[in-house]
Design a protein around this motif. Structure first.
Motif, PDB file in Angstrom:
ATOM      1  N   GLY A  94       0.837  -1.177  -0.092  1.00  0.00           N
ATOM      2  CA  GLY A  94       0.040   0.015  -0.052  1.00  0.00           C
ATOM      3  C   GLY A  94       0.858   1.289   0.033  1.00  0.00           C
ATOM      4  N   LYS A  95       0.134   2.386   0.017  1.00  0.00           N
ATOM      5  CA  LYS A  95       0.904   3.647   0.139  1.00  0.00           C
ATOM      6  C   LYS A  95       1.849   4.133   1.453  1.00  0.00           C
ATOM      7  CE  LYS A  95      -1.176   5.726  -3.309  1.00  0.00           C
ATOM      8  NZ  LYS A  95      -0.524   6.117  -4.685  1.00  0.00           N
ATOM      9  N   ILE A  96       2.944   4.448   1.063  1.00  0.00           N
ATOM     10  CA  ILE A  96       3.620   5.006   2.468  1.00  0.00           C
ATOM     11  C   ILE A  96       3.518   6.377   2.513  1.00  0.00           C
ATOM     12  CG2 ILE A  96       6.019   4.874   3.280  1.00  0.00           C
ATOM     13  CD1 ILE A  96       6.871   3.024   1.304  1.00  0.00           C
ATOM     14  N   SER A  97       2.983   6.925   3.839  1.00  0.00           N
ATOM     15  CA  SER A  97       3.044   8.112   4.295  1.00  0.00           C
ATOM     16  C   SER A  97       3.202   8.088   5.805  1.00  0.00           C
ATOM     17  CB  SER A  97       1.838   8.838   3.814  1.00  0.00           C
ATOM     18  OG  SER A  97       1.675  10.177   4.207  1.00  0.00           O
ATOM     19  N   LYS A  98       4.536   8.460   6.198  1.00  0.00           N
ATOM     20  CA  LYS A  98       4.691   8.367   7.614  1.00  0.00           C
ATOM     21  C   LYS A  98       5.634   9.523   7.802  1.00  0.00           C
ATOM     22  CE  LYS A  98       2.681   4.394   7.849  1.00  0.00           C
ATOM     23  NZ  LYS A  98       1.503   4.369   8.182  1.00  0.00           N
ATOM     24  N   THR A  99       5.469  10.044   9.444  1.00  0.00           N
ATOM     25  CA  THR A  99       6.292  11.039   9.545  1.00  0.00           C
ATOM     26  C   THR A  99       7.229  10.473  10.872  1.00  0.00           C
ATOM     27  OG1 THR A  99       4.391  12.583   9.144  1.00  0.00           O
ATOM     28  CG2 THR A  99       6.252  13.236  10.806  1.00  0.00           C
ATOM     29  N   VAL A 100       8.328  11.007  10.953  1.00  0.00           N
ATOM     30  CA  VAL A 100       9.516  10.792  11.863  1.00  0.00           C
ATOM     31  C   VAL A 100       9.749  11.993  12.518  1.00  0.00           C
ATOM     32  CG1 VAL A 100      11.670   9.920  12.250  1.00  0.00           C
ATOM     33  CG2 VAL A 100      10.382   8.828  10.618  1.00  0.00           C
ATOM     34  N   THR A 101       9.456  12.235  13.844  1.00  0.00           N
ATOM     35  CA  THR A 101       9.594  13.527  14.618  1.00  0.00           C
ATOM     36  C   THR A 101      11.227  13.334  15.258  1.00  0.00           C
ATOM     37  OG1 THR A 101       7.350  13.915  14.882  1.00  0.00           O
ATOM     38  CG2 THR A 101       9.025  15.198  16.226  1.00  0.00           C
ATOM     39  N   VAL A 102      12.017  14.345  14.953  1.00  0.00           N
ATOM     40  CA  VAL A 102      13.321  14.433  15.586  1.00  0.00           C
ATOM     41  C   VAL A 102      13.403  15.532  16.540  1.00  0.00           C
ATOM     42  CG1 VAL A 102      15.559  14.574  15.195  1.00  0.00           C
ATOM     43  CG2 VAL A 102      14.240  13.662  13.320  1.00  0.00           C
ATOM     44  N   GLU A 103      13.769  15.425  17.764  1.00  0.00           N
ATOM     45  CA  GLU A 103      13.863  16.156  18.952  1.00  0.00           C
ATOM     46  C   GLU A 103      15.200  16.324  19.223  1.00  0.00           C
ATOM     47  OE1 GLU A 103      11.579  14.867  22.384  1.00  0.00           O
ATOM     48  OE2 GLU A 103      10.156  14.209  21.196  1.00  0.00           O
ATOM     49  N   THR A 104      15.648  17.835  19.190  1.00  0.00           N
ATOM     50  CA  THR A 104      17.284  18.203  19.197  1.00  0.00           C
ATOM     51  C   THR A 104      17.435  19.291  20.078  1.00  0.00           C
ATOM     52  OG1 THR A 104      17.241  19.884  17.675  1.00  0.00           O
ATOM     53  CG2 THR A 104      17.352  17.439  16.885  1.00  0.00           C
ATOM     54  N   ASN A 105      18.485  19.719  20.422  1.00  0.00           N
ATOM     55  CA  ASN A 105      18.967  21.103  20.980  1.00  0.00           C
ATOM     56  C   ASN A 105      19.054  21.989  20.173  1.00  0.00           C
ATOM     57  OD1 ASN A 105      21.370  20.004  20.012  1.00  0.00           O
ATOM     58  ND2 ASN A 105      22.408  20.924  21.773  1.00  0.00           N
ATOM     59  N   ALA A 106      18.824  21.939  18.863  1.00  0.00           N
ATOM     60  CA  ALA A 106      18.935  23.004  17.505  1.00  0.00           C
ATOM     61  C   ALA A 106      18.157  24.056  17.908  1.00  0.00           C
ATOM     62  CB  ALA A 106      18.645  22.271  16.334  1.00  0.00           C
ATOM     63  N   LYS A 107      18.724  25.310  17.738  1.00  0.00           N
ATOM     64  CA  LYS A 107      17.912  26.448  18.097  1.00  0.00           C
ATOM     65  C   LYS A 107      17.377  27.070  16.737  1.00  0.00           C
ATOM     66  CE  LYS A 107      19.298  26.754  22.344  1.00  0.00           C
ATOM     67  NZ  LYS A 107      18.401  25.843  23.274  1.00  0.00           N
ATOM     68  N   ASN A 108      17.635  26.654  15.715  1.00  0.00           N
ATOM     69  CA  ASN A 108      16.982  27.086  14.283  1.00  0.00           C
ATOM     70  C   ASN A 108      15.954  26.131  13.859  1.00  0.00           C
ATOM     71  OD1 ASN A 108      18.579  24.845  13.771  1.00  0.00           O
ATOM     72  ND2 ASN A 108      18.806  25.387  11.730  1.00  0.00           N
ATOM     73  N   VAL A 109      15.500  25.479  14.704  1.00  0.00           N
ATOM     74  CA  VAL A 109      14.013  24.849  14.177  1.00  0.00           C
ATOM     75  C   VAL A 109      12.992  24.899  15.519  1.00  0.00           C
ATOM     76  CG1 VAL A 109      14.877  23.221  12.603  1.00  0.00           C
ATOM     77  CG2 VAL A 109      15.005  22.730  15.090  1.00  0.00           C
ATOM     78  N   ASN A 110      11.842  25.206  15.145  1.00  0.00           N
ATOM     79  CA  ASN A 110      10.635  25.435  16.309  1.00  0.00           C
ATOM     80  C   ASN A 110      10.940  24.398  17.363  1.00  0.00           C
ATOM     81  OD1 ASN A 110       8.499  26.763  17.489  1.00  0.00           O
ATOM     82  ND2 ASN A 110       7.134  25.649  16.260  1.00  0.00           N
ATOM     83  N   ASN A 111      10.943  24.716  18.604  1.00  0.00           N
ATOM     84  CA  ASN A 111      10.993  24.030  19.734  1.00  0.00           C
ATOM     85  C   ASN A 111      12.103  22.594  19.652  1.00  0.00           C
ATOM     86  OD1 ASN A 111       8.879  25.346  21.194  1.00  0.00           O
ATOM     87  ND2 ASN A 111       7.390  24.173  20.252  1.00  0.00           N
ATOM     88  N   GLY A 112      13.053  23.161  18.521  1.00  0.00           N
ATOM     89  CA  GLY A 112      14.225  22.037  18.545  1.00  0.00           C
ATOM     90  C   GLY A 112      13.960  20.765  17.823  1.00  0.00           C
ATOM     91  N   MET A 113      12.440  20.887  16.932  1.00  0.00           N
ATOM     92  CA  MET A 113      11.867  19.707  16.588  1.00  0.00           C
ATOM     93  C   MET A 113      11.839  19.756  14.864  1.00  0.00           C
ATOM     94  SD  MET A 113       8.759  19.037  19.291  1.00  0.00           S
ATOM     95  CE  MET A 113       8.295  17.488  18.843  1.00  0.00           C
ATOM     96  N   SER A 115      10.415  17.647  11.831  1.00  0.00           N
ATOM     97  CA  SER A 115       9.392  16.696  11.049  1.00  0.00           C
ATOM     98  C   SER A 115       9.932  15.881   9.848  1.00  0.00           C
ATOM     99  CB  SER A 115       8.111  16.657  10.884  1.00  0.00           C
ATOM    100  OG  SER A 115       7.362  17.078  12.297  1.00  0.00           O
ATOM    101  N   LEU A 116      10.415  14.723   9.584  1.00  0.00           N
ATOM    102  CA  LEU A 116      10.787  14.137   8.450  1.00  0.00           C
ATOM    103  C   LEU A 116       9.676  13.336   7.868  1.00  0.00           C
ATOM    104  CD1 LEU A 116      14.379  12.960   9.708  1.00  0.00           C
ATOM    105  CD2 LEU A 116      13.701  15.220   8.606  1.00  0.00           C
ATOM    106  N   ARG A 117       9.675  13.081   6.435  1.00  0.00           N
ATOM    107  CA  ARG A 117       8.634  12.136   5.863  1.00  0.00           C
ATOM    108  C   ARG A 117       9.115  11.300   5.064  1.00  0.00           C
ATOM    109  NH1 ARG A 117       5.126  14.618   2.326  1.00  0.00           N
ATOM    110  NH2 ARG A 117       3.803  12.775   2.416  1.00  0.00           N
TER     111      ARG A 117
END
Length: 126
Positions: A94-113, A115-117
């Motif tokens: 079937g279709k693939i449509s998934k999200t992987v959430t990455v949590e970091t200490n990075a300051k250049n992304v919203n709340n350090g998070m 979303s990869l697809r």
């Protein structure tokens, strides 16, 4: 001497304020395309670089379901260095449509998070 000590302290505080980890992914979406079940192991890799000036720490990586298993680096990524997050999809039909959430200490992304697809489609062998 007091001026020198004051300038040194101000310099250290200023450096600490501007020191930060930053993350830049080569791509935030991986397209599997159309793959035939049994011909692909489902493993893909997201590559990233720490574009900041302090170590980048990946604190957590999670997926939207158990059919997608991500793995994260265990050590901090030093400034200017690259890292990777492997994602293994179970290759269900079937279709693939998934999200992987990455949590970091990075300051250049919203709340350090970030979303990869992953997307695509798994079809039966004909």
């Amino acid at each position: 001497m007091k001026k020198f000590i004051g300038a040194a302290i101000f310099s250290m505080i200023g450096t600490a304020v501007f020191a930060q980890a930053e993350i830049k992914f080569k791509t935030e979406t991986i397209d599997y395309g159309t793959v035939t079940k049994g011909t692909d192991n489902g493993l893909r890799t997201f590559e990233f670089t720490n574009t900041g000036n302090e170590p980048l720490v990946i604190t957590n990586v999670r997926s939207t379901c158990g059919c997608t298993v991500p793995s994260k680096p265990t050590e901090p990524i030093m400034p200017g260095k690259t890292g990777k997050i492997d994602v293994k999809y179970n290759m269900a039909l079937g279709k693939i449509s998934k999200t992987v959430t990455v949590e970091t200490n990075a300051k250049n992304v919203n709340n350090g998070m970030v979303s990869l697809r992953i997307k695509g489609e798994v079809v039966a062998d004909k």
